[in-house]
Design a protein around this motif. Structure first.
Motif, short mmCIF file in Angstrom:
data_model
loop_
_atom_site.label_atom_id
_atom_site.label_comp_id
_atom_site.label_asym_id
_atom_site.label_seq_id
_atom_site.Cartn_x
_atom_site.Cartn_y
_atom_site.Cartn_z
N ALA A 37 20.38 -31.67 90.05
CA ALA A 37 19.09 -31.11 89.66
C ALA A 37 19.23 -29.68 89.15
CB ALA A 37 18.12 -31.15 90.83
N THR A 38 20.26 -28.97 89.58
CA THR A 38 20.44 -27.58 89.17
C THR A 38 20.69 -27.47 87.68
OG1 THR A 38 21.32 -27.07 91.36
CG2 THR A 38 21.78 -25.49 89.62
N ASP A 39 21.53 -28.33 87.12
CA ASP A 39 21.79 -28.30 85.68
C ASP A 39 20.52 -28.61 84.88
OD1 ASP A 39 24.40 -27.61 86.10
OD2 ASP A 39 25.23 -29.57 85.57
N ALA A 40 19.73 -29.55 85.36
CA ALA A 40 18.47 -29.87 84.68
C ALA A 40 17.52 -28.68 84.71
CB ALA A 40 17.83 -31.09 85.31
N THR A 55 13.76 -26.32 71.66
CA THR A 55 13.79 -27.67 72.22
C THR A 55 15.18 -27.93 72.78
OG1 THR A 55 12.19 -28.43 70.58
CG2 THR A 55 13.43 -30.12 71.73
N ALA A 56 15.26 -28.65 73.89
CA ALA A 56 16.55 -29.03 74.47
C ALA A 56 16.42 -30.38 75.14
CB ALA A 56 17.01 -27.98 75.48
N GLU A 57 17.56 -31.06 75.23
CA GLU A 57 17.65 -32.32 75.96
C GLU A 57 18.78 -32.21 76.96
OE1 GLU A 57 17.79 -35.90 73.67
OE2 GLU A 57 16.25 -35.20 72.27
N HIS A 58 18.61 -32.86 78.10
CA HIS A 58 19.64 -32.85 79.14
C HIS A 58 19.75 -34.26 79.70
CE1 HIS A 58 22.15 -31.17 82.31
NE2 HIS A 58 21.51 -31.98 83.13
N ILE A 143 13.66 -33.94 78.42
CA ILE A 143 13.31 -33.28 77.16
C ILE A 143 12.44 -32.08 77.49
CG2 ILE A 143 12.18 -33.53 74.92
CD1 ILE A 143 12.65 -36.55 75.17
N VAL A 144 12.79 -30.93 76.90
CA VAL A 144 12.07 -29.68 77.15
C VAL A 144 11.72 -29.07 75.79
CG1 VAL A 144 12.12 -27.46 78.31
CG2 VAL A 144 13.51 -29.33 79.18
#
Length: 159
Positions: A37-40, A55-58, A143-144
């Motif tokens: 969860a930390t990386d997200a 915008t970023a995706e993980h 998605i952010v």
């Protein structure tokens, strides 16, 4: 001599039981690590801290997610992990057909909403709905998107 002779049936029986117990303990261990969860949360923070629209995706290694305005929780067979956002509050996009989903996927807010007030109200409603967030299945990446319209800045998040 105090050694047990290995030709005794009870010595072999005891070793067999110990071996079975060891196999059972190993079989009960999780085969995958708990989700990260930390990386997200760090991905969300990078987008939220940007000065401009971003915008970023993980990719998520979880089966379920629970998104709040200040934290993310991920869950899989190996356990549950939680992380808090450093920048916030963010706006989790509601499930279903929401105009915020179109904005999250790249549509400009001025094309989706009739007015700035309607955009603000959709953000407020999404944040209130996230207060009672439940676990939902993850079917893609996190998605952010950070966007703004006439002074209304928002960070939208969905998984």
């Amino acid at each position: 001599m105090l050694d047990v002779p290995l030709d005794s049936w009870y010595a072999w029986f005891g070793l067999s039981l110990a071996s079975l117990a060891l196999v059972g303990a190993v079989a009960g261990l999780p085969t995958t690590p708990p989700p990260n969860a930390t990386d997200a949360a760090e991905t969300v923070d990078r987008v939220a801290a940007a000065e401009y629209d971003a915008t970023a995706e993980h990719p998520l290694d979880a089966a379920s997610v629970r998104l709040g305005t200040r934290r993310i929780s991920l869950r899989n067979d190996a356990g549950t992990a939680h992380a808090t956002f450093g920048f916030g509050p963010v706006t989790p996009v509601p499930t279903g057909d929401s105009p915020l989903r179109a904005v999250l996927h790249g549509a400009p807010p001025e094309r989706v909403f009739e007015s700035k007030a309607a955009f603000q109200q959709a953000i407020v409603d999404a944040r209130v709905e996230s207060d009672t967030a439940t676990w939902r299945d993850v079917d893609r990446t996190l998605i952010v998107r950070r966007t703004s319209w006439e002074g209304v800045d928002v960070v939208l998040v969905d998984a």
